[in-house]
Write a protein that holds these residues in place. Structure first.
Motif, short mmCIF file in Angstrom:
data_model
loop_
_atom_site.label_atom_id
_atom_site.label_comp_id
_atom_site.label_asym_id
_atom_site.label_seq_id
_atom_site.Cartn_x
_atom_site.Cartn_y
_atom_site.Cartn_z
N VAL A 43 0.98 -1.44 -0.55
CA VAL A 43 -0.75 0.07 -0.10
C VAL A 43 0.73 1.32 -0.09
O VAL A 43 2.04 1.18 0.52
CB VAL A 43 -0.68 0.21 1.07
CG1 VAL A 43 -0.47 0.12 2.61
CG2 VAL A 43 -2.00 0.81 0.89
N ASP A 44 0.70 1.77 -0.96
CA ASP A 44 1.11 3.30 -0.96
C ASP A 44 0.96 4.29 0.26
O ASP A 44 2.27 5.57 0.00
CB ASP A 44 0.80 4.27 -2.13
CG ASP A 44 1.18 2.86 -3.40
OD1 ASP A 44 2.09 2.47 -3.31
OD2 ASP A 44 0.79 3.47 -4.47
N CYS A 45 0.19 4.49 0.46
CA CYS A 45 0.41 5.91 1.30
C CYS A 45 -0.52 5.55 3.27
O CYS A 45 -1.43 4.40 2.73
CB CYS A 45 -0.59 6.85 1.02
SG CYS A 45 -2.00 7.26 1.34
N ALA A 46 -0.52 5.99 4.41
CA ALA A 46 -0.56 5.80 6.04
C ALA A 46 -2.36 5.44 5.39
O ALA A 46 -2.67 5.09 6.48
CB ALA A 46 -0.22 6.75 6.90
N ASN A 47 -2.53 7.20 4.71
CA ASN A 47 -4.16 6.75 5.60
C ASN A 47 -4.55 6.40 4.07
O ASN A 47 -6.10 5.42 4.91
CB ASN A 47 -4.93 8.31 3.66
CG ASN A 47 -6.02 8.77 4.47
OD1 ASN A 47 -6.11 8.75 5.67
ND2 ASN A 47 -6.79 9.47 3.32
N CYS A 48 -4.30 5.66 3.32
CA CYS A 48 -5.60 3.94 2.90
C CYS A 48 -5.06 2.80 3.23
O CYS A 48 -6.06 2.39 3.41
CB CYS A 48 -4.31 3.95 0.76
SG CYS A 48 -4.48 5.50 0.22
N ALA A 49 -4.32 2.98 4.10
CA ALA A 49 -3.91 2.00 5.00
C ALA A 49 -5.03 1.75 5.51
O ALA A 49 -5.05 0.88 6.60
CB ALA A 49 -2.40 1.35 5.56
N ASN A 50 -5.06 2.85 6.14
CA ASN A 50 -6.10 3.45 7.43
C ASN A 50 -7.20 2.63 7.17
O ASN A 50 -8.28 2.01 7.82
CB ASN A 50 -5.88 4.69 8.12
CG ASN A 50 -6.82 4.50 9.18
OD1 ASN A 50 -6.92 3.76 9.69
ND2 ASN A 50 -6.99 6.04 9.72
N LEU A 51 -7.76 3.25 5.76
CA LEU A 51 -8.60 3.22 5.04
C LEU A 51 -9.43 1.81 5.06
O LEU A 51 -10.30 1.61 5.01
CB LEU A 51 -9.01 3.89 4.00
CG LEU A 51 -9.58 5.46 4.27
CD1 LEU A 51 -9.42 6.32 3.00
CD2 LEU A 51 -10.50 5.95 5.23
N MET A 52 -8.21 0.94 4.91
CA MET A 52 -8.57 -0.64 4.51
C MET A 52 -8.81 -1.28 5.38
O MET A 52 -9.27 -1.99 5.41
CB MET A 52 -6.25 -1.07 3.59
CG MET A 52 -6.74 -0.49 2.12
SD MET A 52 -4.95 -1.03 1.12
CE MET A 52 -4.79 -2.43 2.05
N GLU A 53 -7.65 -0.74 7.10
CA GLU A 53 -8.14 -1.09 8.16
C GLU A 53 -9.39 -1.77 8.26
O GLU A 53 -9.50 -2.27 8.53
CB GLU A 53 -6.98 -0.91 9.12
CG GLU A 53 -6.82 -1.37 10.51
CD GLU A 53 -5.89 -0.73 10.79
OE1 GLU A 53 -6.76 -0.65 12.49
OE2 GLU A 53 -5.25 -0.85 10.98
N GLN A 54 -9.77 -0.25 7.85
CA GLN A 54 -11.67 0.44 9.11
C GLN A 54 -12.45 -0.95 8.06
O GLN A 54 -13.48 -1.40 8.47
CB GLN A 54 -12.18 1.32 8.26
CG GLN A 54 -10.87 2.00 9.40
CD GLN A 54 -11.24 4.00 9.37
OE1 GLN A 54 -12.56 4.24 8.36
NE2 GLN A 54 -10.86 4.69 10.11
N ALA A 55 -12.15 -1.10 6.18
CA ALA A 55 -12.83 -2.07 5.53
C ALA A 55 -12.61 -3.18 5.85
O ALA A 55 -13.82 -4.25 5.85
CB ALA A 55 -12.24 -1.83 4.36
N ALA A 56 -11.42 -3.46 6.63
CA ALA A 56 -11.51 -5.15 7.06
C ALA A 56 -12.06 -5.36 8.23
O ALA A 56 -12.44 -6.82 8.02
CB ALA A 56 -10.18 -5.72 6.56
N ASN A 57 -12.09 -4.74 9.21
CA ASN A 57 -12.44 -4.89 10.49
C ASN A 57 -14.76 -5.25 9.36
O ASN A 57 -15.03 -5.27 10.70
CB ASN A 57 -12.86 -3.66 11.06
CG ASN A 57 -11.45 -3.79 11.66
OD1 ASN A 57 -11.15 -5.45 12.24
ND2 ASN A 57 -10.18 -3.02 11.57
N LYS A 58 -14.87 -4.96 8.83
CA LYS A 58 -16.23 -4.63 8.16
C LYS A 58 -16.41 -5.92 8.10
O LYS A 58 -17.44 -6.24 7.65
CB LYS A 58 -16.98 -3.33 7.60
CG LYS A 58 -16.22 -2.07 8.17
CD LYS A 58 -16.69 -0.96 7.61
CE LYS A 58 -16.85 0.12 8.40
NZ LYS A 58 -17.39 1.33 7.15
N VAL A 59 -15.51 -6.50 7.05
CA VAL A 59 -15.62 -7.92 6.65
C VAL A 59 -15.96 -9.22 7.57
O VAL A 59 -15.93 -8.80 8.61
CB VAL A 59 -14.76 -8.53 6.11
CG1 VAL A 59 -14.55 -10.03 5.27
CG2 VAL A 59 -14.65 -7.29 4.47
N ASP A 60 -17.85 -9.80 7.11
CA ASP A 60 -17.47 -10.98 8.20
C ASP A 60 -16.98 -12.00 8.10
O ASP A 60 -16.33 -12.15 7.02
CB ASP A 60 -19.17 -11.79 7.24
CG ASP A 60 -20.84 -10.59 7.84
OD1 ASP A 60 -19.79 -9.71 8.24
OD2 ASP A 60 -21.58 -10.63 6.88
#
Length: 123
Positions: free
Chosen positions: A60-77
């Motif tokens: 992943v290229d930027c820290a903000n994108c990594a943070n958003l990806m983490e939030q999205a991953a936590n929402k997955v069943d």
């Protein structure tokens, strides 16, 4: 400070700030406090059911994108908790007990690709 040394005498200061010496009256007994043994028997904590956890290499290229990806991953069943370390380019995922890790990670990858289309999670 100059006023203190104007007389040429250096004032006496205690060895440590706030240090006091206490003198016990003669014949006084010193109370001792029992200290537990460092390796005294301890009851182990009740073992919680260990959830499966795995680490995945990511790009992943930027820290903000990594943070958003983490939030999205936590929402997955099937994901109990996901954490991304941007500096290490690593994602740690703790799965639910009955979740199929491979299918859950495919859904996590899809969710992350919606956030950052050029990111990669190596499953």
């Amino acid at each position: 400070m100059r006023a203190l040394f104007a007389s040429g005498k250096v004032p006496e200061l205690p060895a440590a700030a706030g240090a006091r010496e206490e003198v016990l009256p003669s014949g006084a007994e010193v109370e001792t406090i029992p200290v537990p043994e460092p390796h005294a028997e301890r009851k182990p904590a009740p073992a919680a059911e260990a959830l499966p956890q795995r680490s995945y290499r990511i790009e992943v290229d930027c820290a903000n994108c990594a943070n958003l990806m983490e939030q999205a991953a936590n929402k997955v069943d099937g994901v109990k908790h996901a954490a991304i370390n941007f500096m290490m380019q690593e994602m740690k995922v703790e799965f639910e007990c009955d979740a199929d890790q491979q299918s859950v990670m495919e859904r996590v990858r899809e969710a992350c690709k919606k956030i950052e289309d050029d990111c990669e999670i190596y499953i």
